[in-house]
Scaffold this motif. Structure first.
Motif, PDB file in Angstrom:
ATOM      1  N   VAL A 276      47.193  46.922  30.269  1.00 48.34           N
ATOM      2  CA  VAL A 276      48.023  47.830  30.990  1.00 48.34           C
ATOM      3  C   VAL A 276      47.078  48.466  31.998  1.00 48.34           C
ATOM      4  N   LEU A 277      45.983  48.854  31.668  1.00 47.00           N
ATOM      5  CA  LEU A 277      44.865  49.467  32.627  1.00 47.00           C
ATOM      6  C   LEU A 277      44.603  48.471  33.642  1.00 47.00           C
ATOM      7  N   LEU A 278      44.476  47.314  33.156  1.00 47.68           N
ATOM      8  CA  LEU A 278      44.104  46.153  34.515  1.00 47.68           C
ATOM      9  C   LEU A 278      45.197  45.995  35.253  1.00 47.68           C
ATOM     10  N   ASP A 279      46.097  46.163  34.898  1.00 45.70           N
ATOM     11  CA  ASP A 279      47.827  45.669  35.424  1.00 45.70           C
ATOM     12  C   ASP A 279      48.161  46.957  36.159  1.00 45.70           C
ATOM     13  N   THR A 280      48.135  48.005  36.033  1.00 44.90           N
ATOM     14  CA  THR A 280      48.536  49.225  36.526  1.00 44.90           C
ATOM     15  C   THR A 280      47.550  50.189  36.910  1.00 44.90           C
ATOM     16  N   GLY A 281      46.608  50.396  36.361  1.00 43.17           N
ATOM     17  CA  GLY A 281      45.372  51.316  36.857  1.00 43.17           C
ATOM     18  C   GLY A 281      45.556  52.451  36.060  1.00 43.17           C
TER      19      GLY A 281
ATOM     20  N   ASP B 121      36.920  43.672  34.478  1.00 43.62           N
ATOM     21  CA  ASP B 121      36.663  44.419  33.151  1.00 43.62           C
ATOM     22  C   ASP B 121      35.487  45.422  33.199  1.00 43.62           C
ATOM     23  N   GLY B 122      34.428  44.884  33.932  1.00 44.06           N
ATOM     24  CA  GLY B 122      33.298  45.867  34.214  1.00 44.06           C
ATOM     25  C   GLY B 122      33.571  47.119  35.164  1.00 44.06           C
ATOM     26  N   LYS B 123      34.270  46.841  36.087  1.00 43.41           N
ATOM     27  CA  LYS B 123      34.870  48.061  37.097  1.00 43.41           C
ATOM     28  C   LYS B 123      35.834  48.911  36.480  1.00 43.41           C
ATOM     29  N   LEU B 124      36.682  48.411  35.251  1.00 46.89           N
ATOM     30  CA  LEU B 124      37.448  49.228  34.627  1.00 46.89           C
ATOM     31  C   LEU B 124      36.769  49.991  33.803  1.00 46.89           C
ATOM     32  N   MET B 125      35.800  49.562  33.175  1.00 42.83           N
ATOM     33  CA  MET B 125      35.018  50.313  32.099  1.00 42.83           C
ATOM     34  C   MET B 125      34.276  51.492  32.966  1.00 42.83           C
TER      35      MET B 125
END
Length: 239
Positions: free
Chosen positions: A53-58, A132-136
């Motif tokens: 969900v975080l990857l898809d929508t922020g 994934d790394g940027k989201l982390m």
């Protein structure tokens, strides 16, 4: 903090609609408390759904409702394990840190020390530049700034964990006689600082790819281990 929705009194205590309909069991319609294995599986399912969900929508539009829909479970199931957004994101970061460390440490160490660290440097840069790394990185920043993480923050924890892991690799190499390092702690910090510095600089450039990471890692490993060998030479000004 948003409170969980009321539980239907016709449901079994500690369950929500999704659980009572058999989402936790291999047997459709089975009711009752889930087993330890099922509980662990559900915990992982929540984390996986939250990450997607975080990857898809922020992060700004992240809600338990979205996670529940993505995982096909009731929102009360999530609230029974995480009190709120901060607790869930903390679990995601902790899980991500463990996965990072395991993935990098698992890289084949049967080759030379320099080649092993070269490969690890490339994989670390690939991970940092990945979605994934940027989201982390975004989650860590959020926890440190907006959630007010205690004890120095998650950024400090991530760096400390990385330094400890790298230092352990250097100490093992020294015990095997592969290299002589006067100060494994400082060597580990310098190694990490070099990679993170390159990542920050490279992030502003267009077209980062694996080939570029490999070229940089070749140069970095050459310079780094030349310095380490010089430091470990008896009578050297750096010893």
């Amino acid at each position: 903090m948003t409170q969980p929705p009321p539980i239907n009194k016709d449901q079994a205590p500690g369950t929500d609609a999704a659980e009572s309909e058999g989402f936790l069991s291999c047997q459709p319609g089975r009711r009752g408390r889930p087993s330890v294995a099922e509980a662990e599986q559900l915990y992982g399912k929540i984390l996986e759904a939250s990450w997607q969900v975080l990857l898809d929508t922020g992060l700004d539009t992240f809600t338990f409702d979205r996670v529940a829909r993505h995982a096909h479970i009731g929102k009360a199931t999530i609230y029974s394990r995480f009190a709120g957004k901060r607790e869930l994101l903390e679990a995601l970061v902790q899980h991500g840190i463990w996965k990072r460390r395991a993935a990098i440490s698992a890289i084949d160490s049967s080759r030379s020390l320099a080649e092993t660290f070269r490969t690890r440097a490339v994989e670390t840069l690939e991970l940092l530049h990945s979605p994934d790394g940027k989201l982390m990185e975004r989650l860590i920043d959020w926890l440190d700034t907006e959630a007010g993480s205690p004890q120095g923050g998650y950024r400090a924890t991530v760096y400390r964990t990385a330094v400890d892991t790298i230092r352990g690799h250097f100490e093992q190499a020294q015990q095997r006689g592969d290299i002589v390092i006067g100060d494994c702690e400082s060597a580990a910090r310098f190694w990490l600082e070099g990679i993170l510095g390159h990542y920050k600089m490279a992030s502003s450039e267009v077209g980062q790819d694996r080939a570029q990471h490999m070229r940089w890692a070749d140069r970095y490993v050459s310079f780094f281990f030349a310095g380490v060998r010089q430091q470990g030479t008896p009578g050297s000004p750096l010893g």
